[in-house]
Design a protein around this motif. Sequence first.
Motif, PDB file in Angstrom:
ATOM      1  N   ALA B  45      -5.461-119.529 -57.336  1.00 59.44           N
ATOM      2  CA  ALA B  45      -6.418-120.535 -57.795  1.00 59.44           C
ATOM      3  C   ALA B  45      -6.205-121.837 -57.046  1.00 59.44           C
ATOM      4  O   ALA B  45      -7.153-122.541 -56.688  1.00 59.44           O
ATOM      5  N   GLU B  46      -4.949-122.153 -56.779  1.00 56.69           N
ATOM      6  CA  GLU B  46      -4.649-123.369 -56.023  1.00 56.69           C
ATOM      7  C   GLU B  46      -5.218-123.287 -54.613  1.00 56.69           C
ATOM      8  O   GLU B  46      -5.805-124.245 -54.108  1.00 56.69           O
ATOM      9  N   ASP B  47      -5.036-122.106 -53.992  1.00 57.16           N
ATOM     10  CA  ASP B  47      -5.596-121.918 -52.646  1.00 57.16           C
ATOM     11  C   ASP B  47      -7.100-122.127 -52.658  1.00 57.16           C
ATOM     12  O   ASP B  47      -7.660-122.787 -51.786  1.00 57.16           O
ATOM     13  N   VAL B  48      -7.743-121.532 -53.668  1.00 61.06           N
ATOM     14  CA  VAL B  48      -9.204-121.625 -53.735  1.00 61.06           C
ATOM     15  C   VAL B  48      -9.642-123.075 -53.931  1.00 61.06           C
ATOM     16  O   VAL B  48     -10.577-123.538 -53.288  1.00 61.06           O
ATOM     17  N   LEU B  49      -8.930-123.774 -54.786  1.00 60.39           N
ATOM     18  CA  LEU B  49      -9.289-125.179 -55.039  1.00 60.39           C
ATOM     19  C   LEU B  49      -9.265-125.965 -53.731  1.00 60.39           C
ATOM     20  O   LEU B  49     -10.203-126.694 -53.400  1.00 60.39           O
ATOM     21  N   SER B  50      -8.198-125.790 -52.988  1.00 61.21           N
ATOM     22  CA  SER B  50      -8.086-126.547 -51.746  1.00 61.21           C
ATOM     23  C   SER B  50      -9.164-126.128 -50.755  1.00 61.21           C
ATOM     24  O   SER B  50      -9.807-126.956 -50.105  1.00 61.21           O
ATOM     25  N   ASP B  51      -9.397-124.828 -50.697  1.00 63.62           N
ATOM     26  CA  ASP B  51     -10.414-124.284 -49.802  1.00 63.62           C
ATOM     27  C   ASP B  51     -11.805-124.834 -50.099  1.00 63.62           C
ATOM     28  O   ASP B  51     -12.532-125.248 -49.209  1.00 63.62           O
ATOM     29  N   VAL B  52     -12.142-124.810 -51.388  1.00 63.89           N
ATOM     30  CA  VAL B  52     -13.483-125.205 -51.802  1.00 63.89           C
ATOM     31  C   VAL B  52     -13.746-126.669 -51.452  1.00 63.89           C
ATOM     32  O   VAL B  52     -14.807-127.010 -50.929  1.00 63.89           O
ATOM     33  N   PHE B  53     -12.767-127.532 -51.679  1.00 65.77           N
ATOM     34  CA  PHE B  53     -13.036-128.947 -51.423  1.00 65.77           C
ATOM     35  C   PHE B  53     -13.032-129.268 -49.932  1.00 65.77           C
ATOM     36  O   PHE B  53     -13.748-130.155 -49.484  1.00 65.77           O
ATOM     37  N   LEU B  54     -12.263-128.507 -49.156  1.00 64.97           N
ATOM     38  CA  LEU B  54     -12.369-128.704 -47.707  1.00 64.97           C
ATOM     39  C   LEU B  54     -13.761-128.305 -47.227  1.00 64.97           C
ATOM     40  O   LEU B  54     -14.380-128.962 -46.397  1.00 64.97           O
ATOM     41  N   ARG B  55     -14.253-127.207 -47.781  1.00 68.40           N
ATOM     42  CA  ARG B  55     -15.608-126.787 -47.431  1.00 68.40           C
ATOM     43  C   ARG B  55     -16.634-127.820 -47.850  1.00 68.40           C
ATOM     44  O   ARG B  55     -17.603-128.073 -47.145  1.00 68.40           O
ATOM     45  N   LEU B  56     -16.395-128.387 -49.021  1.00 69.13           N
ATOM     46  CA  LEU B  56     -17.344-129.391 -49.528  1.00 69.13           C
ATOM     47  C   LEU B  56     -17.406-130.581 -48.572  1.00 69.13           C
ATOM     48  O   LEU B  56     -18.479-131.057 -48.226  1.00 69.13           O
ATOM     49  N   ILE B  57     -16.242-131.040 -48.134  1.00 68.48           N
ATOM     50  CA  ILE B  57     -16.224-132.179 -47.218  1.00 68.48           C
ATOM     51  C   ILE B  57     -16.979-131.825 -45.947  1.00 68.48           C
ATOM     52  O   ILE B  57     -17.774-132.619 -45.440  1.00 68.48           O
ATOM     53  N   LYS B  58     -16.763-130.604 -45.453  1.00 71.92           N
ATOM     54  CA  LYS B  58     -17.457-130.191 -44.241  1.00 71.92           C
ATOM     55  C   LYS B  58     -18.959-130.115 -44.454  1.00 71.92           C
ATOM     56  O   LYS B  58     -19.736-130.325 -43.533  1.00 71.92           O
ATOM     57  N   ASN B  59     -19.367-129.767 -45.655  1.00 73.07           N
ATOM     58  CA  ASN B  59     -20.792-129.556 -45.910  1.00 73.07           C
ATOM     59  C   ASN B  59     -21.418-130.670 -46.728  1.00 73.07           C
ATOM     60  O   ASN B  59     -22.464-130.492 -47.330  1.00 73.07           O
ATOM     61  N   SER B  60     -20.756-131.821 -46.757  1.00 67.73           N
ATOM     62  CA  SER B  60     -21.204-132.858 -47.692  1.00 67.73           C
ATOM     63  C   SER B  60     -22.630-133.295 -47.415  1.00 67.73           C
ATOM     64  O   SER B  60     -23.342-133.718 -48.308  1.00 67.73           O
TER      65      SER B  60
END
Lengths: 701, 172
Positions: B45-60
């Motif tokens: 879950a921690e991995d996913v959390l970090s992954d998701v927000f990095l993606r969000l920044i990339k796709n902001s």
Amino acid sequence: MFKEQLKKEIDNIKPSKQLKEKILADINKRQVTEKPQKRPVNKVRWVYSAVCVALALFVGLSGMAINRFGLFSKDGFSNNFDAVLEDSKEMVFDCDESTHDDGLGVSQSTTYKEIYTRFNEIYKSINRGNSTYKTYGDGLKGTASATMGTVEDSGSDMATQNDSFSQTNTQVSGVDEADIVKTDGKYIYVLNPYDGTVEIALANKGQPKKVSKVSWRREEWSSDGDTYSFKTARDMFVKNNRLVVISIDDVKTKSGKNNGSSRKIVTDIYNIESPENPTLIKSFSQTGQYISSRLIENNLFVFTTQSFYNKPSEEEKQTYLPYAGEGEDLTPIPEKDICAFNGDVDPSYFIALSVDINSAVIKDKKAVLGAGDTVYVNNNSIYAAANCYSAWYKNDNPSENTDITRLLKLKIENGVLLFAADGKVKGTILNQFSMDEYNGYFRIVTTVREYVPVSSETSKEKSAVSSSNSAVFSDDRVVANKQTNSLYVLNSRLETVGKLEDIAPDERVYSVRFNGDIGYFVTFRQVDPLFSVDLSNPANPKILSALKIPGFSEYLHPFGEGLLLGIGMEADFETGRTLGAKLSMFDVSDPKAVYEKTKHLAPCEQTYIGAENGHKTVMVDEAKNIIAFSGVDYDTVSTKSYYSYYVYGYSSGEFVQKAVLEGTGPDTRGLYIGDVFYVCSNEKITAYNINNYSKLGSVNF
Amino acid sequence: MLRESLCTVDLPKTEYLFNAAKAFESYSDMVYRLAFVRLCNTSDAEDVLSDVFLRLIKNSKKIKSEEHLKAWLIRATINCSYSVLSSAYRRHRADFEELSKQKAATTEESVLPLVLELPQRFKTVVYMYYYEGYSVEDIAKLCSLPQGTVKSRLSRARQQLKLQLKGEDINV
């Protein structure tokens, strides 16, 4: 049973603070090494966002020990939030005399050196990563500016028009708000934010004709290929032969000079005495991100917010000071015009620039460290509100661990701004409509979330069975266990004099409207209570009635005598599921017995009223009996969106659908000039007969 | 598998100012919870959390509104947890450690372990329906599923839970 139990248990699942910190540090690192891409505007926003994340995190988690910072305050601060909240009303500025009270020990001016020292302190505390910070500071320190601008004579009167025409839907009458479509009764001005143009069209009684186009889009690389600049438009005013365009000017550098990017907000003032040939009079700039703007008679106010995150250097003023000025000539805002909130603030400024649009001169500029990003402006005052989220802070007193809103009041005198007061209330606000001033009292509606750290025994028990690094049961987690809504009444010194708390538990505010002595607001979870509050006695606001109906209103507008119009969503009474756009007319002639007189389901799935600045998509005119707004309908099969502009009337107790006009996107606006109704967007203007909505003419851009 | 195109909702582009700080503040818990419910494992879950927000920044730049942001995050969380689930490591390893931990830490009336033991496709709809309070229609949109499928998954999940809960009625 099952639902509540599940909710309770899932509430306990939270990522650890350490993890959050790590992720954000990572994000921050990545964005620094990222190369500029094709679309710099977004890129800059991207960088900024990441920076915001980093700031919020660092500021929040590490906790800045700046409340003890001596330069700005002589008084120590209590570590007890409650005590601060109750006792800390140290008024530095007297709003009535605009002089400050020497007795409070802040008689000396703020200087750049003090500001620098403070920023350095903030920076150090961020990098130390300590967490000694326990309380919200309070008190606005600085000096009141006494510089009075000269009053300019407004020479030109607007050409008199025979036809009445509509204007942008604003919160306060007499205070104009910028928008993407404006009219002066003869010409229609349409701003295209992406292309950076303003199209000027002659309304021509239903046969619109293009007249001219103002264009300032700039997208260029410097000769050494290091700097890329890009300018796009944001907002516009039209008044007294002046066209005011507010645009965003981004500069990015590959080499990382100036933090790799810089953004300033440029205000261009054009002379449109002859709209065929608009001429640029002057440009003004200020650093930061655009918040909002207002126009009161000839006085234009542009608000921005600017954050700093790098190590400040005393010699380089741009590392810790906001800039503003005329044309390209930006200078730091003078020391005497900067003041700072004490205590726990983000290292970001609220910047207000005041310009006379007739003479095109700067009347005043002010910056406040730690002030907000939502503004309410009436004819005499500017209020800036900052939402401060408390989940990020560790507080020893859990019962007081709520979000707060920090308030700043500036007084307007002939376009000159005077620091007037500061204050704070519990909870966070929704938008500018959450605030209002009437008869010298400031009213604000907030949603209050309370965070309760789980007691140490329980967390010890739990961490015994989970692994030490488990994020599920970390020791210092904070749980938002309660959400209520509040209304506060504050006096001219922003001291709370009356309050209503614990309204509508577990719901949040969807819309607010104040109308003199009565305030209305809507909260929602499954059914929509419309609260009416009697504010005639500021010390004792009373809930008069709470009307529960399905759905919720996202926008409230007083409509004629004893009526209140609500535009929002219909929802299923049982499930709270939204069913489409809804118009409601509330009978408020007896505030003790408000009821929904009639409602109408519009044939559109979504309106844009809930969006930021959504009230500008609405046009309400009682005289012409028009209620109009833009909306969208989805075709679930082809997943296509159909934009329309919906026009309604209200007669003999019922809503009457007058027309559904073709829209071209979310940014569609309606206006009328005389007997012609125009639907405008940056793609086209279409004219209709206001009586039967037959199409008269159109022009494409 | 990684579809990010779900959010076709068109909302004003100019009006919404994306702020990653607020996004993280508001939704990090939600992302983490959804990931945890799907993966039953804190480290994943921690991995996913970090992954998701990095993606969000990339796709902001794609984010158009608050609703869109939330929907986007849910969708991205589901996608990211798919890639964890389909990883070779995960496929070749049975992990009941976290589940038993959960059980040990809970009391008689706890229902979360029961939910976590549901099949993957049921867990997500149960979480979205009961915890996030989404309607069937919304879940259908978010997960790109027909509404009927969501309904039947919910009802089967309820049946299973009902057995475990010894007949207690869970209809809400």
